[in-house]
Design a protein around this motif. Structure first.
Motif, PDB file in Angstrom:
ATOM      1  N   THR A 157      38.735 -17.028  -3.349  1.00 51.48           N
ATOM      2  CA  THR A 157      40.290 -16.833  -3.575  1.00 51.48           C
ATOM      3  C   THR A 157      40.785 -18.172  -4.000  1.00 51.48           C
ATOM      4  O   THR A 157      41.678 -18.011  -4.887  1.00 51.48           O
ATOM      5  N   THR A 158      40.568 -19.271  -3.567  1.00 52.73           N
ATOM      6  CA  THR A 158      41.053 -20.461  -3.828  1.00 52.73           C
ATOM      7  C   THR A 158      40.922 -20.907  -5.477  1.00 52.73           C
ATOM      8  O   THR A 158      41.766 -21.258  -5.974  1.00 52.73           O
ATOM      9  N   ALA A 159      39.651 -20.501  -5.892  1.00 50.20           N
ATOM     10  CA  ALA A 159      39.211 -20.659  -7.227  1.00 50.20           C
ATOM     11  C   ALA A 159      40.271 -19.767  -8.270  1.00 50.20           C
ATOM     12  O   ALA A 159      40.733 -20.189  -9.196  1.00 50.20           O
ATOM     13  N   GLY A 160      40.431 -18.484  -7.555  1.00 42.00           N
ATOM     14  CA  GLY A 160      40.943 -17.459  -8.363  1.00 42.00           C
ATOM     15  C   GLY A 160      42.443 -18.073  -8.438  1.00 42.00           C
ATOM     16  O   GLY A 160      43.365 -18.012  -9.588  1.00 42.00           O
ATOM     17  N   LEU A 161      43.190 -18.495  -7.344  1.00 46.82           N
ATOM     18  CA  LEU A 161      44.606 -18.684  -7.170  1.00 46.82           C
ATOM     19  C   LEU A 161      44.939 -19.917  -8.072  1.00 46.82           C
ATOM     20  O   LEU A 161      46.037 -20.339  -8.707  1.00 46.82           O
ATOM     21  N   THR A 162      43.913 -20.868  -8.131  1.00 45.26           N
ATOM     22  CA  THR A 162      44.150 -22.234  -8.849  1.00 45.26           C
ATOM     23  C   THR A 162      43.960 -21.796 -10.279  1.00 45.26           C
ATOM     24  O   THR A 162      45.016 -22.648 -10.966  1.00 45.26           O
ATOM     25  N   ALA A 163      43.147 -20.994 -10.625  1.00 46.38           N
ATOM     26  CA  ALA A 163      42.968 -20.615 -12.109  1.00 46.38           C
ATOM     27  C   ALA A 163      44.249 -20.118 -12.496  1.00 46.38           C
ATOM     28  O   ALA A 163      44.913 -20.482 -13.711  1.00 46.38           O
TER      29      ALA A 163
ATOM     30  N   PHE B 213      36.799 -12.639  -7.077  1.00 47.16           N
ATOM     31  CA  PHE B 213      37.498 -11.980  -8.212  1.00 47.16           C
ATOM     32  C   PHE B 213      38.761 -12.272  -8.451  1.00 47.16           C
ATOM     33  O   PHE B 213      39.628 -12.570  -7.388  1.00 47.16           O
ATOM     34  N   VAL B 214      39.299 -12.009  -9.528  1.00 43.48           N
ATOM     35  CA  VAL B 214      40.565 -12.230  -9.784  1.00 43.48           C
ATOM     36  C   VAL B 214      40.991 -10.682 -10.615  1.00 43.48           C
ATOM     37  O   VAL B 214      40.179 -10.127 -11.361  1.00 43.48           O
ATOM     38  N   TYR B 215      42.304 -10.400 -10.224  1.00 43.27           N
ATOM     39  CA  TYR B 215      42.952  -9.338 -11.199  1.00 43.27           C
ATOM     40  C   TYR B 215      43.773  -9.846 -12.044  1.00 43.27           C
ATOM     41  O   TYR B 215      44.768 -10.738 -11.386  1.00 43.27           O
TER      42      TYR B 215
END
Length: 407
Positions: free
Chosen positions: A94-100, A236-238
């Motif tokens: 989640t952290t990596a997705g939000l950071t991206a 994952f990210v959406y």
């Protein structure tokens, strides 16, 4: 020597509400920390073993099969959140997705971001870093007005939106209290006032229905080791398709380009550095991903899909409905929303006066009850394997733990 169940294929297993038979290695009498880390089921273990065995046997020749598996998983994750596979990118967490998202968003100096006091840090730190890097103005709003439908949370949000807001970042479910945020109403407000909505869904996906279209969500990030019941290190990210063109690919890597591996497969003179970055959500996949973790995630999704997220949500709330009044009777103060529409799959409570929550959790752990203590609350988080009658063991163990602490 392998466990006897390991001779079966992961897809041969059947998930049943209230049946933990697929968790033969799980030691606690009652495991109620799915909001923290879920224990892997036997099918998840088998999926990882199958992945490792094939790579051990074939080396690089195993790659095509597991690449195809991730393409299949991408579509399934899209369906899970009401999107398509093309809208999904794989990330570590989640952290990596939000950071991206925070680093790639097309900020303008002075843009305002709405955050909420009480959020898990994974949904705060990336935005504060973006604020420092791009000279943005973060605004914190309280969560207490969202506990019931007649609270002033949405009104406060709209008041800030009228002042001009570029993005609102919220969790679908708040980690400490289990509060389910009114995403559809928040999404409608954001759209009406020209703001975008980003959602941390790690405390929702797998146990609380999420629909990015119905809620008008622009971005969503989720790890898989909690309610998706898989492993750490895979998420994952959406990204809403119409938002892609404006994003700046600040986190792009070599695999983010169009046709990134052609120079490895198609002969000489194919090596180039000017191939365009893909305008798909998977541009966030800049390098190799945790392939074993995503093999595990598909196995866990098989079980969740067999039951259905709506049914899991109802089951978890039936469990909490049985447990909550007994604990309130014993002096606990429930943090669960009185509004069923604002309930997730968690039950969080404050301990009785004079009881140290950390010592209480330790006593419960010693008695075979696994739960958590986020920021001073005692949190129980049941999932589909938890039987409703396990609440009897929890209540008995709480009584014994309180007796020990009171001397």
């Amino acid at each position: 020597m392998r466990h006897t169940a390991e001779s079966a294929s992961p897809r041969e297993f059947t998930a049943r509400l209230g049946d933990r038979g697929l968790f033969p290695h799980l030691r606690p009498l009652v495991y109620l920390n799915h909001a923290g880390i879920s224990a892997p089921s036997q099918p998840v273990r088998l999926a990882v073993i199958a992945y490792l065995d094939e790579y051990a046997k074939l080396g690089s020749a195993a790659y095509p099969r597991w690449h195809a598996q991730r393409l299949r998983l991408r579509d399934r994750l899209g369906r899970l959140v009401g999107a398509t596979g093309a809208d999904i990118g794989f990330v570590q967490s989640t952290t990596a997705g939000l950071t991206a998202i925070a680093l790639c968003f097309p900020w303008r100096q002075g843009d305002r971001i709405v955050l909420f006091t009480g959020e898990f840090p994974a949904n705060v730190t990336p935005w504060l870093r973006a604020a420092e890097l791009f000279r943005l103005e973060p605004v914190f709003l309280p969560l207490d007005g969202f506990r019931t439908a007649d609270g002033d949370g949405l009104a406060r949000l709209e008041e800030e939106l009228r002042r001009g807001v570029r993005l609102v970042a919220t969790s679908a479910v708040q980690f400490q209290t289990g509060l389910r945020m009114p995403l559809a109403e928040m999404g409608a407000l954001c759209r009406a006032h020209g703001a975008e909505l980003c959602v941390d869904a790690v405390q929702a996906c797998g146990a609380v229905p999420v629909d990015v279209g119905a809620a008008q969500i622009d971005y969503l990030a989720c790890g898989s080791h909690k309610w998706l019941m898989s492993l750490e290190g895979a998420g994952f990210v959406y990204i809403r398709p119409e938002r892609l063109a404006a994003l700046r690919p600040s986190v792009a890597g070599w695999l983010s380009h169009e046709n990134p591996v052609s120079f490895l497969l198609e002969g000489p003179d194919r090596l180039r550095y000017d191939r365009p970055i893909r305008q798909r959500a998977d541009f966030v996949e800049g390098g190799n991903v945790n392939a074993g973790g995503f093999a595990a995630l598909e196995a866990s999704l098989d079980l969740i899909d067999q039951i259905g997220v709506a049914q899991i949500h109802a089951h978890a709330n039936a469990f909490n409905d049985a447990l909550e009044p007994a604990l309130v009777e014993r002096g606990f103060a429930s943090l669960r929303s009185p509004d069923p529409a604002r309930r997730s799959a968690m039950l969080s409570l404050l301990p009785p006066p004079g009881i140290d929550v950390i010592l209480l959790r330790a006593a419960l752990d010693d008695l075979g009850i696994t739960c958590a203590t986020p920021d001073g609350a005692l949190r129980f988080s049941p999932h589909w394997p938890n039987a409703i009658d396990e609440t009897e063991q929890v209540i008995y163990s709480v009584d014994e733990a309180l007796r020990r602490l009171r001397g």
